[in-house]
Write a protein that holds these residues in place. Structure first.
Motif, PDB file in Angstrom:
ATOM      1  N   ILE A  66     -25.663 -84.563  18.233  1.00 62.22           N
ATOM      2  CA  ILE A  66     -26.063 -83.230  17.785  1.00 62.22           C
ATOM      3  C   ILE A  66     -25.939 -82.258  18.960  1.00 62.22           C
ATOM      4  N   VAL A  67     -25.423 -81.065  18.686  1.00 60.12           N
ATOM      5  CA  VAL A  67     -25.300 -80.037  19.723  1.00 60.12           C
ATOM      6  C   VAL A  67     -26.635 -79.304  19.847  1.00 60.12           C
ATOM      7  N   PRO A  68     -27.215 -79.208  21.050  1.00 61.16           N
ATOM      8  CA  PRO A  68     -28.483 -78.488  21.208  1.00 61.16           C
ATOM      9  C   PRO A  68     -28.391 -77.049  20.698  1.00 61.16           C
ATOM     10  N   VAL A  69     -29.485 -76.572  20.105  1.00 61.24           N
ATOM     11  CA  VAL A  69     -29.495 -75.239  19.501  1.00 61.24           C
ATOM     12  C   VAL A  69     -29.152 -74.153  20.520  1.00 61.24           C
ATOM     13  N   GLN A  70     -29.671 -74.263  21.712  1.00 63.10           N
ATOM     14  CA  GLN A  70     -29.387 -73.254  22.737  1.00 63.10           C
ATOM     15  C   GLN A  70     -27.887 -73.174  23.024  1.00 63.10           C
ATOM     16  N   LEU A  71     -27.219 -74.326  23.058  1.00 54.99           N
ATOM     17  CA  LEU A  71     -25.782 -74.363  23.303  1.00 54.99           C
ATOM     18  C   LEU A  71     -25.020 -73.767  22.115  1.00 54.99           C
ATOM     19  N   ARG A  72     -25.493 -74.050  20.923  1.00 51.97           N
ATOM     20  CA  ARG A  72     -24.887 -73.442  19.722  1.00 51.97           C
ATOM     21  C   ARG A  72     -24.941 -71.916  19.826  1.00 51.97           C
ATOM     22  N   ASN A  73     -26.109 -71.403  20.235  1.00 57.31           N
ATOM     23  CA  ASN A  73     -26.283 -69.949  20.331  1.00 57.31           C
ATOM     24  C   ASN A  73     -25.393 -69.346  21.411  1.00 57.31           C
ATOM     25  N   GLU A  74     -25.228 -70.067  22.516  1.00 56.47           N
ATOM     26  CA  GLU A  74     -24.351 -69.565  23.582  1.00 56.47           C
ATOM     27  C   GLU A  74     -22.903 -69.493  23.104  1.00 56.47           C
ATOM     28  N   ARG A  75     -22.470 -70.504  22.366  1.00 53.72           N
ATOM     29  CA  ARG A  75     -21.098 -70.508  21.837  1.00 53.72           C
ATOM     30  C   ARG A  75     -20.903 -69.401  20.801  1.00 53.72           C
ATOM     31  N   ASN A  76     -21.931 -69.162  20.006  1.00 54.62           N
ATOM     32  CA  ASN A  76     -21.882 -68.060  19.043  1.00 54.62           C
ATOM     33  C   ASN A  76     -21.674 -66.733  19.766  1.00 54.62           C
ATOM     34  N   LYS A  77     -22.438 -66.514  20.821  1.00 56.95           N
ATOM     35  CA  LYS A  77     -22.341 -65.259  21.578  1.00 56.95           C
ATOM     36  C   LYS A  77     -20.957 -65.088  22.184  1.00 56.95           C
ATOM     37  N   ALA A  78     -20.388 -66.174  22.707  1.00 58.84           N
ATOM     38  CA  ALA A  78     -19.054 -66.105  23.316  1.00 58.84           C
ATOM     39  C   ALA A  78     -18.003 -65.681  22.291  1.00 58.84           C
ATOM     40  N   LEU A  79     -18.098 -66.228  21.077  1.00 54.11           N
ATOM     41  CA  LEU A  79     -17.117 -65.881  20.052  1.00 54.11           C
ATOM     42  C   LEU A  79     -17.372 -64.487  19.476  1.00 54.11           C
ATOM     43  N   ARG A  80     -18.622 -64.072  19.419  1.00 57.02           N
ATOM     44  CA  ARG A  80     -18.892 -62.700  18.957  1.00 57.02           C
ATOM     45  C   ARG A  80     -18.335 -61.682  19.949  1.00 57.02           C
ATOM     46  N   ASN A  81     -18.430 -61.985  21.225  1.00 53.99           N
ATOM     47  CA  ASN A  81     -17.830 -61.107  22.237  1.00 53.99           C
ATOM     48  C   ASN A  81     -16.312 -61.065  22.086  1.00 53.99           C
ATOM     49  N   LEU A  82     -15.720 -62.218  21.816  1.00 57.21           N
ATOM     50  CA  LEU A  82     -14.271 -62.264  21.581  1.00 57.21           C
ATOM     51  C   LEU A  82     -13.902 -61.452  20.349  1.00 57.21           C
ATOM     52  N   SER A  83     -14.720 -61.557  19.303  1.00 62.63           N
ATOM     53  CA  SER A  83     -14.469 -60.796  18.076  1.00 62.63           C
ATOM     54  C   SER A  83     -14.462 -59.289  18.356  1.00 62.63           C
ATOM     55  N   LYS A 126     -13.741 -57.775  21.108  1.00 59.09           N
ATOM     56  CA  LYS A 126     -12.497 -57.433  21.822  1.00 59.09           C
ATOM     57  C   LYS A 126     -11.303 -57.429  20.871  1.00 59.09           C
ATOM     58  N   LYS A 127     -11.262 -58.396  19.970  1.00 53.34           N
ATOM     59  CA  LYS A 127     -10.180 -58.484  18.981  1.00 53.34           C
ATOM     60  C   LYS A 127     -10.144 -57.232  18.097  1.00 53.34           C
ATOM     61  N   GLN A 128     -11.341 -56.852  17.599  1.00 50.64           N
ATOM     62  CA  GLN A 128     -11.425 -55.684  16.729  1.00 50.64           C
ATOM     63  C   GLN A 128     -11.004 -54.419  17.466  1.00 50.64           C
ATOM     64  N   GLN A 129     -11.474 -54.291  18.696  1.00 49.65           N
ATOM     65  CA  GLN A 129     -11.135 -53.133  19.523  1.00 49.65           C
ATOM     66  C   GLN A 129      -9.621 -53.050  19.742  1.00 49.65           C
ATOM     67  N   TYR A 130      -9.016 -54.186  20.079  1.00 55.83           N
ATOM     68  CA  TYR A 130      -7.578 -54.231  20.336  1.00 55.83           C
ATOM     69  C   TYR A 130      -6.805 -53.876  19.072  1.00 55.83           C
ATOM     70  N   PHE A 131      -7.222 -54.448  17.934  1.00 54.23           N
ATOM     71  CA  PHE A 131      -6.542 -54.172  16.664  1.00 54.23           C
ATOM     72  C   PHE A 131      -6.612 -52.679  16.338  1.00 54.23           C
ATOM     73  N   ASN A 132      -7.803 -52.086  16.486  1.00 58.62           N
ATOM     74  CA  ASN A 132      -7.962 -50.656  16.197  1.00 58.62           C
ATOM     75  C   ASN A 132      -7.081 -49.806  17.102  1.00 58.62           C
ATOM     76  N   GLU A 133      -7.019 -50.167  18.388  1.00 60.32           N
ATOM     77  CA  GLU A 133      -6.240 -49.376  19.351  1.00 60.32           C
ATOM     78  C   GLU A 133      -4.746 -49.395  19.037  1.00 60.32           C
ATOM     79  N   GLN A 134      -4.275 -50.480  18.421  1.00 60.52           N
ATOM     80  CA  GLN A 134      -2.850 -50.568  18.070  1.00 60.52           C
ATOM     81  C   GLN A 134      -2.441 -49.516  17.047  1.00 60.52           C
ATOM     82  N   HIS A 135      -3.435 -48.967  16.331  1.00 58.97           N
ATOM     83  CA  HIS A 135      -3.128 -48.045  15.235  1.00 58.97           C
ATOM     84  C   HIS A 135      -3.482 -46.592  15.548  1.00 58.97           C
TER      85      HIS A 135
END
Length: 425
Positions: A351-368, A370-379
């Protein structure tokens, strides 16, 4: 219970739930109920629940307590996925009067008539194996956009998911019926329809499900493209293994289907995808994204991803992060894995510890972000068509471009529910 005349609703979870709440609301209003805001006092409160995460369960309990404080004599009805999965648990929540499972939610009028306060909570549920009919529903909160349910249930058996247990086998409306609903909605002034379902790409198994396919999702979108009065369609979410190249190519040439796909991935690691019992590998997902971008370079692509699934190592997570980082997608919906009763995932270790799950969630939300920002800037500098919402807030109105870029502007009454050419900046 003829004296009861007012009802309020609260919906937890997905777009499908919102479409069903709206339909249940219309059934009660047709029977003479006056609809009220959930924060107001009402004779009956209906909570349509989700059970995808622990938070939805907790939120349901919190809402019942709030109703008890505000209106202790009111009737509380719980329906939706949580109600199907754990009817006895819900019935024991102080203040709950009626629990309606998957087969009974659209019979709510008859059930409410028989209610009397003070009795123990009544459970009207059945085994999910006995749920095998399709009930059409659509939301009608305003005239701009509606969620139209065309499919329900799921024949897949992903190891983390309770939805098949809550909603039953895959079944769907007919193309002819969906066209009829679209024409009805067009007559009310709706400009955009979002097609929803549990496993939308599995459309076509008919009202009672079964393995035999009567029609297909591809046939449905071809037919909808010809409905007069509806100017936009979106596909809410579609599994990558069911998103055929024919569908992608059709959307690219359609004037009504928007260049916007939401495609669940769940993990960028093939090891984790196998543990999840997903029906594809990451290579197929990458092929689908490449195909979409070949036909529609401007297309918005959203991704569902789960972090912290049992046995997900740091290396697995890095695979997911790097895969998404390099993939030409626009935004992510990130979910933190939470244990659900009676799922195969409970047997997977470690089982993945809850704290580690939350850290991974935050990392991907930050990536999201950046992705959204980049997509918007292309247009930036492009002129795209924006459908502005019916309602404004604090003097501001919002809308979305065809490819799902959010636009805000000072409120103008003449732009309500209108499609406007808009230069992005």
């Amino acid at each position: 219970m003829t004296a009861v005349k007012s009802v309020a609703f609260h919906t937890l979870g997905c777009k499908l739930n919102f479409s069903e709440t709206s339909t249940i609301s219309r059934l009660l209003e047709k029977d003479g109920f006056e609809k009220r805001d959930f924060e107001e006092t009402a004779d009956v409160y209906v909570i349509n629940t989700c059970s995808v995460t622990d938070n939805a369960d907790k939120e349901c309990r919190m809402l019942v307590r709030r109703i008890q404080r505000r209106a202790p004599e009111s009737f509380v009805v719980i329906t939706g996925c949580y109600a199907q999965l754990k009817p006895k648990e819900i019935a024991e929540i102080p203040g709950v009067d009626l629990v309606l499972g998957a087969a009974e939610k659209f019979n709510i009028v008859e059930h409410i008539r028989e209610l009397s306060k003070g009795d123990s909570a009544k459970i009207c549920s059945c085994d999910i194996e006995d749920v095998h009919t399709f009930h059409a529903s659509y939301s009608l909160n305003d005239r701009t956009r509606t969620f139209l349910k065309v499919q329900d249930g799921c024949d897949y058996n992903c190891s983390f998911c309770t939805i098949p247990m809550a909603r039953g086998i895959s079944r769907s409306d007919s193309v002819a019926n969906v066209i009829g609903h679209a024409q009805t909605l067009a007559a009310t002034g709706v400009k955009e329809i979002v097609l929803t379902g549990v496993n939308l790409g599995d459309f076509g198994k008919g009202f009672e499900g079964g393995k035999k396919r009567e029609e297909s999702f591809y046939e449905l979108i071809q037919a909808l493209d010809n409905v007069e009065g509806i100017e936009r369609y979106r596909i809410s979410s579609i599994e990558p293994n069911l998103l055929s190249n024919d569908i992608i190519e059709f959307v690219s040439g359609s004037k009504k289907f928007m260049p916007h796909f939401h495609i669940p991935l769940q993990s960028g690691s093939n090891d984790i995808l196998a543990a999840m019992r997903r029906r594809y590998r990451r290579e197929l997902y990458a092929e689908k994204v490449a195909c979409i971008k070949q036909f529609m370079p401007h297309c918005s692509i959203g991704v569902d991803v789960i972090v912290g699934f049992p046995s997900e190592t740091e290396a697995h997570f890095k695979e997911t992060y790097d895969f998404l980082h390099d993939l030409d997608v626009s935004y992510l919906h990130v979910f933190t894995y939470s244990e659900r009763p009676n799922t195969h995932a409970l047997e997977i270790k470690p089982i993945v510890p809850v704290q580690l799950r939350n850290e991974r969630n935050k990392a991907l939300r930050n990536l999201s972000h950046k992705k959204q920002q980049y997509f918007n800037e292309q247009h930036i500098g492009q002129t795209r068509k924006v459908l502005f919402e019916q309602h404004g807030k604090d003097g501001i109105m919002e809308g979305f471009t065809d490819n799902y870029i959010k636009v805000s502007t000072p409120f103008r009454d003449e732009w309500k529910n209108k499609i406007i050419d808009w230069e992005l900046r």
